[in-house]
Design a protein around this motif. Structure first.
Motif, PDB file in Angstrom:
ATOM      1  N   GLN A   1     -11.135  39.682  -4.970  1.00  0.00           N
ATOM      2  CA  GLN A   1     -10.223  39.532  -6.115  1.00  0.00           C
ATOM      3  C   GLN A   1     -10.323  38.184  -6.813  1.00  0.00           C
ATOM      4  O   GLN A   1      -9.428  37.794  -7.564  1.00  0.00           O
ATOM      5  CB  GLN A   1      -8.758  39.758  -5.692  1.00  0.00           C
ATOM      6  CG  GLN A   1      -8.506  40.811  -4.652  1.00  0.00           C
ATOM      7  CD  GLN A   1      -9.022  42.186  -5.045  1.00  0.00           C
ATOM      8  OE1 GLN A   1      -8.741  42.651  -6.129  1.00  0.00           O
ATOM      9  NE2 GLN A   1      -9.790  42.820  -4.183  1.00  0.00           N
ATOM     10  N   VAL A   2     -11.372  37.451  -6.583  1.00  0.00           N
ATOM     11  CA  VAL A   2     -11.552  36.157  -7.257  1.00  0.00           C
ATOM     12  C   VAL A   2     -11.778  36.421  -8.751  1.00  0.00           C
ATOM     13  O   VAL A   2     -12.510  37.340  -9.118  1.00  0.00           O
ATOM     14  CB  VAL A   2     -12.760  35.403  -6.653  1.00  0.00           C
ATOM     15  CG1 VAL A   2     -13.131  34.186  -7.477  1.00  0.00           C
ATOM     16  CG2 VAL A   2     -12.451  35.006  -5.219  1.00  0.00           C
ATOM     17  N   PRO A   3     -11.155  35.647  -9.635  1.00  0.00           N
ATOM     18  CA  PRO A   3     -11.355  35.868 -11.075  1.00  0.00           C
ATOM     19  C   PRO A   3     -12.827  35.720 -11.475  1.00  0.00           C
ATOM     20  O   PRO A   3     -13.447  34.693 -11.181  1.00  0.00           O
ATOM     21  CB  PRO A   3     -10.502  34.787 -11.740  1.00  0.00           C
ATOM     22  CG  PRO A   3      -9.536  34.351 -10.699  1.00  0.00           C
ATOM     23  CD  PRO A   3     -10.204  34.562  -9.369  1.00  0.00           C
ATOM     24  N   LEU A   4     -13.333  36.737 -12.144  1.00  0.00           N
ATOM     25  CA  LEU A   4     -14.748  36.682 -12.531  1.00  0.00           C
ATOM     26  C   LEU A   4     -15.017  35.646 -13.614  1.00  0.00           C
ATOM     27  O   LEU A   4     -16.135  35.151 -13.736  1.00  0.00           O
ATOM     28  CB  LEU A   4     -15.221  38.066 -12.997  1.00  0.00           C
ATOM     29  CG  LEU A   4     -15.369  39.098 -11.885  1.00  0.00           C
ATOM     30  CD1 LEU A   4     -15.694  40.472 -12.474  1.00  0.00           C
ATOM     31  CD2 LEU A   4     -16.439  38.671 -10.887  1.00  0.00           C
TER      32      LEU A   4
ATOM     33  N   VAL B   1     -22.447  33.321 -16.025  1.00  0.00           N
ATOM     34  CA  VAL B   1     -23.134  34.365 -16.771  1.00  0.00           C
ATOM     35  C   VAL B   1     -24.637  34.100 -16.630  1.00  0.00           C
ATOM     36  O   VAL B   1     -25.131  33.037 -16.991  1.00  0.00           O
ATOM     37  CB  VAL B   1     -22.718  34.358 -18.261  1.00  0.00           C
ATOM     38  CG1 VAL B   1     -23.472  35.443 -19.028  1.00  0.00           C
ATOM     39  CG2 VAL B   1     -21.210  34.566 -18.381  1.00  0.00           C
ATOM     40  N   ASN B   2     -25.317  35.079 -16.053  1.00  0.00           N
ATOM     41  CA  ASN B   2     -26.775  35.002 -15.894  1.00  0.00           C
ATOM     42  C   ASN B   2     -27.402  36.110 -16.718  1.00  0.00           C
ATOM     43  O   ASN B   2     -27.247  37.285 -16.384  1.00  0.00           O
ATOM     44  CB  ASN B   2     -27.178  35.191 -14.421  1.00  0.00           C
ATOM     45  CG  ASN B   2     -26.940  33.952 -13.602  1.00  0.00           C
ATOM     46  OD1 ASN B   2     -27.056  32.843 -14.103  1.00  0.00           O
ATOM     47  ND2 ASN B   2     -26.585  34.139 -12.340  1.00  0.00           N
ATOM     48  N   GLY B   3     -28.060  35.759 -17.767  1.00  0.00           N
ATOM     49  CA  GLY B   3     -28.684  36.768 -18.620  1.00  0.00           C
ATOM     50  C   GLY B   3     -27.641  37.710 -19.186  1.00  0.00           C
ATOM     51  O   GLY B   3     -26.761  37.303 -19.934  1.00  0.00           O
TER      52      GLY B   3
ATOM     53  N   GLN C   1     -21.937  36.669 -12.529  1.00  0.00           N
ATOM     54  CA  GLN C   1     -21.989  36.509 -11.084  1.00  0.00           C
ATOM     55  C   GLN C   1     -20.723  35.813 -10.600  1.00  0.00           C
ATOM     56  O   GLN C   1     -20.328  34.767 -11.124  1.00  0.00           O
ATOM     57  CB  GLN C   1     -23.212  35.675 -10.687  1.00  0.00           C
ATOM     58  CG  GLN C   1     -23.365  35.518  -9.187  1.00  0.00           C
ATOM     59  CD  GLN C   1     -24.706  34.942  -8.801  1.00  0.00           C
ATOM     60  OE1 GLN C   1     -25.266  34.110  -9.531  1.00  0.00           O
ATOM     61  NE2 GLN C   1     -25.225  35.357  -7.657  1.00  0.00           N
ATOM     62  N   CYS C   2     -20.095  36.423  -9.610  1.00  0.00           N
ATOM     63  CA  CYS C   2     -18.875  35.851  -9.036  1.00  0.00           C
ATOM     64  C   CYS C   2     -19.179  34.490  -8.408  1.00  0.00           C
ATOM     65  O   CYS C   2     -20.231  34.301  -7.792  1.00  0.00           O
ATOM     66  CB  CYS C   2     -18.306  36.812  -7.987  1.00  0.00           C
ATOM     67  SG  CYS C   2     -16.800  36.197  -7.202  1.00  0.00           S
ATOM     68  N   CYS C   3     -18.229  33.583  -8.574  1.00  0.00           N
ATOM     69  CA  CYS C   3     -18.444  32.214  -8.100  1.00  0.00           C
ATOM     70  C   CYS C   3     -18.286  32.072  -6.585  1.00  0.00           C
ATOM     71  O   CYS C   3     -18.652  31.047  -6.024  1.00  0.00           O
ATOM     72  CB  CYS C   3     -17.477  31.266  -8.799  1.00  0.00           C
ATOM     73  SG  CYS C   3     -15.741  31.564  -8.385  1.00  0.00           S
TER      74      CYS C   3
ATOM     75  N   ILE D   1     -25.830  42.105  -4.484  1.00  0.00           N
ATOM     76  CA  ILE D   1     -25.110  41.288  -3.508  1.00  0.00           C
ATOM     77  C   ILE D   1     -26.194  40.453  -2.845  1.00  0.00           C
ATOM     78  O   ILE D   1     -27.055  40.988  -2.137  1.00  0.00           O
ATOM     79  CB  ILE D   1     -24.364  42.174  -2.481  1.00  0.00           C
ATOM     80  CG1 ILE D   1     -23.291  42.998  -3.206  1.00  0.00           C
ATOM     81  CG2 ILE D   1     -23.751  41.317  -1.390  1.00  0.00           C
ATOM     82  CD1 ILE D   1     -22.555  43.994  -2.319  1.00  0.00           C
ATOM     83  N   PRO D   2     -26.201  39.146  -3.118  1.00  0.00           N
ATOM     84  CA  PRO D   2     -27.348  38.324  -2.724  1.00  0.00           C
ATOM     85  C   PRO D   2     -27.727  38.413  -1.252  1.00  0.00           C
ATOM     86  O   PRO D   2     -28.910  38.327  -0.924  1.00  0.00           O
ATOM     87  CB  PRO D   2     -26.895  36.901  -3.088  1.00  0.00           C
ATOM     88  CG  PRO D   2     -25.877  37.088  -4.151  1.00  0.00           C
ATOM     89  CD  PRO D   2     -25.194  38.388  -3.847  1.00  0.00           C
TER      90      PRO D   2
END
Ligand code: FES
Length: 155
Positions: free
Chosen positions: A74-77, A82-84, A88-90, A105-106
């Motif tokens: 639930q972390v704010p996106l 922004v990649n391309g 990506q969630c921080c 998912i890395p």
């Protein structure tokens, strides 16, 4: 102002709803930001009628809108990167596309299923504003959208 006019005015105000306490009709287009406030490769968080929405402008300049919370924790996106054409969630780096699908998912294995997604909102840019449709997305295309004729077409 005559007393009876004041009384009538006060009486009519009792029937005016406090807009802050009424629900909005979700099946309309609402402007949430000015275009110039979101540069390419950036995202901003907006709160609208109780919903947290992230507006993303991709590297190519396209705009999309998602619920502003990662499907994992639930972390704010909007705090992400922004990649391309994706955001990506921080926190743990989950990556979402413009449809709200988690596309990477890395730390996941190559054959690991990625079932998570977040809600996406129909979104369009016009008249220097970014509009979002918070209702049933199937109704967005047919919903009224203001048409402002170009300056040269005005009489
Ligand atoms: S909270 Fe977003 S990736 Fe973990």
């Amino acid at each position: 102002m005559p007393a009876n006019t004041i009384a009538v005015t006060l009486e009519s105000r009792k029937n005016v709803a406090d807009l802050r306490k009424t629900g909005i009709h979700p099946e309309h287009w609402y402007p949430l930001a000015r275009s110039r406030d979101i540069k390419s490769g950036k995202a901003i968080g907006k709160s609208f009628a109780g919903e947290s929405i992230v507006l993303v402008r991709t590297a190519s300049g396209k705009i999309f809108a998602l619920e502003d919370r990662c499907a994992q924790r639930q972390v704010p996106l909007h705090a992400g990167v922004v990649n391309g054409e994706q955001i990506q969630c921080c926190y743990h780096g989950w990556v979402y596309d413009s449809n709200g699908s988690c596309v990477n998912i890395p730390y996941a294995g190559k054959n690991e299923r990625i079932p998570h997604s977040v809600r996406s909102y129909p979104c369009k840019e016009a008249y220097g504003l970014i509009f979002v449709f918070p209702g049933d997305r199937n109704k967005a295309e047919d919903a009224f959208f203001p048409h402002i004729p170009a300056k040269e077409d005005r009489h």
